[in-house]
Design an enzyme around this catalytic site. Structure first.
Site, PDB file in Angstrom:
ATOM      1  N   LYS A   1       0.851  -1.198   0.000  1.00  0.00           N
ATOM      2  CA  LYS A   1       0.000   0.000   0.000  1.00  0.00           C
ATOM      3  C   LYS A   1       0.884   1.244   0.000  1.00  0.00           C
ATOM      4  O   LYS A   1       2.105   1.151   0.219  1.00  0.00           O
ATOM      5  CB  LYS A   1      -0.922  -0.025   1.220  1.00  0.00           C
ATOM      6  CG  LYS A   1      -0.203  -0.022   2.538  1.00  0.00           C
ATOM      7  CD  LYS A   1      -1.158  -0.246   3.678  1.00  0.00           C
ATOM      8  CE  LYS A   1      -0.386  -0.413   4.966  1.00  0.00           C
ATOM      9  NZ  LYS A   1      -0.984   0.164   6.121  1.00  0.00           N
TER      10      LYS A   1
ATOM     11  N   TYR B   1      17.604  29.118   8.019  1.00  0.00           N
ATOM     12  CA  TYR B   1      16.457  29.793   8.639  1.00  0.00           C
ATOM     13  C   TYR B   1      16.564  29.770  10.152  1.00  0.00           C
ATOM     14  O   TYR B   1      16.894  28.737  10.742  1.00  0.00           O
ATOM     15  CB  TYR B   1      15.149  29.093   8.260  1.00  0.00           C
ATOM     16  CG  TYR B   1      14.706  29.341   6.853  1.00  0.00           C
ATOM     17  CD1 TYR B   1      14.403  30.632   6.410  1.00  0.00           C
ATOM     18  CD2 TYR B   1      14.562  28.288   5.962  1.00  0.00           C
ATOM     19  CE1 TYR B   1      13.977  30.855   5.107  1.00  0.00           C
ATOM     20  CE2 TYR B   1      14.134  28.503   4.667  1.00  0.00           C
ATOM     21  CZ  TYR B   1      13.844  29.790   4.238  1.00  0.00           C
ATOM     22  OH  TYR B   1      13.427  30.000   2.965  1.00  0.00           O
TER      23      TYR B   1
END
Ligand SMILES: Cc1ncc(COP(=O)(O)O)c(C=O)c1O
Length: 354
Positions: free
Chosen positions: A35, A248
């Site tokens: 899956k 950042y």
């Protein structure tokens, strides 16, 4: 020029893991769980490579099953979440998908069809996960009031097979009692149960994570080889003075003159933003720390200790040297989640592209 960032999908390692699991669980059929695009590894690469090893495949929902049917015309395909609407039962019949019946609405939609137009089914029973599955009473009513196809299997899913033997054995005992009572085929084992609970192997085992080389326990299992190996090449190198900061939020600042290499991979490529400074990557046969925050497209590493590091050099983010298991553990992340969140943006190939 193509961005030099990609996930090498090692199909030999995949086949090795599947064969090894098959050997560990001999006597049981092997249903490979593919899956979520084969746990992020690409169904189109994984399904053909497992075709000669798997006795069946499991996916989450019908659309995944239909995609897999196009890749493999014959193999049994189990739809783990069952039908969301009656149309899914029709699709399962058309595409010869095996439907899980996981709640009473799914049972009713299935029984509403003429018996000669019903797909194969697996009956999911809730033995303690309390997420999906029929109660014992619902299962009893179904089995005692209706004729089910001879290939019907009863199955359950363990909630704690990686950590709790008592609960796992209780779940297993509930399943086997019902399976024997109604003479049904049985399935329970996920990856941890394949590895640790031989008594849970029954007729079908259903490993996912271990097929991809993931280890569901704290320590690595040397028999399982990593399948996804993420690599890139150094984009740029610069020198920082003591006190200058990277990225950042300026979360990491140089304490001494430092060489920083920037890599073209970030959280939009599936490298989690929460990965902390000091997490290693692999460069020139040694581990080198990430410094500063992971941004959308880029990360930065400290290459001061690797004087030969140069723009264009190959870096492993995870693979043979930096195991995904260890990376996830050190950052309080789940290896399952990192795999399954690999976005389309990250090229995946069974050929070496760099
Ligand atoms: C019903 C079911 N069976 C088997 C598996 C495979 O589990 P694992 O990846 O731990 O082997 C899953 C995965 O979530 C599942 O939902």
């Amino acid at each position: 020029m193509t961005r030099p960032t990609f996930a090498y999908i090692d199909l030999q390692a995949l086949q090795h893991n599947a064969q090894w699991l098959k050997h560990q669980c001999k006597g049981s059929k092997l249903m490979c769980v593919v899956k979520a695009d084969a746990y992020g590894h690409s169904l189109a690469l994984v399904a053909p490579a497992l075709a000669d090893i798997a006795d069946g495949f499991a996916v989450a929902h019908s659309a995944e099953g239909i995609e897999l049917r196009a890749l493999n015309a014959d193999v049994p395909i189990l739809i783990l979440e069952g039908a969301f609407e009656p149309e899914d039962v029709e699709l399962a019949y058309q595409y010869r998908l095996t439907l899980a019946l996981t709640n009473i609405h799914q049972v009713n939609d299935y029984l509403a069809r003429p018996s000669q137009q019903r797909p194969s089914v697996w009956l999911k029973v809730d033995t303690g996960m309390h997420r999906l599955g029929l109660s014992e009473t619902q299962l009893t009513t179904l089995c005692e009031s209706h004729q089910l196809p001879a290939d019907t299997v009863i199955f359950t899913h363990f909630s704690d097979a990686d950590t709790d033997a008592i609960k796992t054995r209780l779940q297993l005992a509930k399943l086997t009692e019902l399976g024997r009572r109604y003479g049904l085929g049985m399935s329970a084992a996920n990856s941890p149960a394949c590895l640790h609970y031989p008594e849970s192997h029954l007729d079908w085992v259903r490993p996912g994570y271990a097929i991809y080389g993931g280890c569901p326990f704290d320590t690595l299992d040397p028999n399982l080889q990593p399948v996804m190996k993420v690599h890139t090449r150094i984009h740029s190198i610069r020198s920082l003075q003591s006190g200058e900061c990277v990225g950042y939020g300026s979360t990491w600042c140089a304490q001494q003159p430092t060489r920083i290499a920037t890599l073209p991979i970030g959280y939009a490529d599936g490298y989690p933003r929460s990965i902390k400074s000091a997490t290693p990557v692999w460069l020139h046969n040694r581990s080198v720390p990430i410094v500063g925050r992971v941004s959308m497209d880029l990360i930065t590493i400290d290459v001061t200790q690797v004087p030969q590091a140069a723009e264009g050099d190959l870096v492993e983010l995870w693979g043979d040297n930096i195991r995904l298991h260890t990376l996830a553990q050190h950052n309080d992340l789940s290896g399952y989640e990192i795999m399954a969140r690999i976005p389309k943006r990250l090229r995946r190939s069974s050929d070496w592209l760099l």
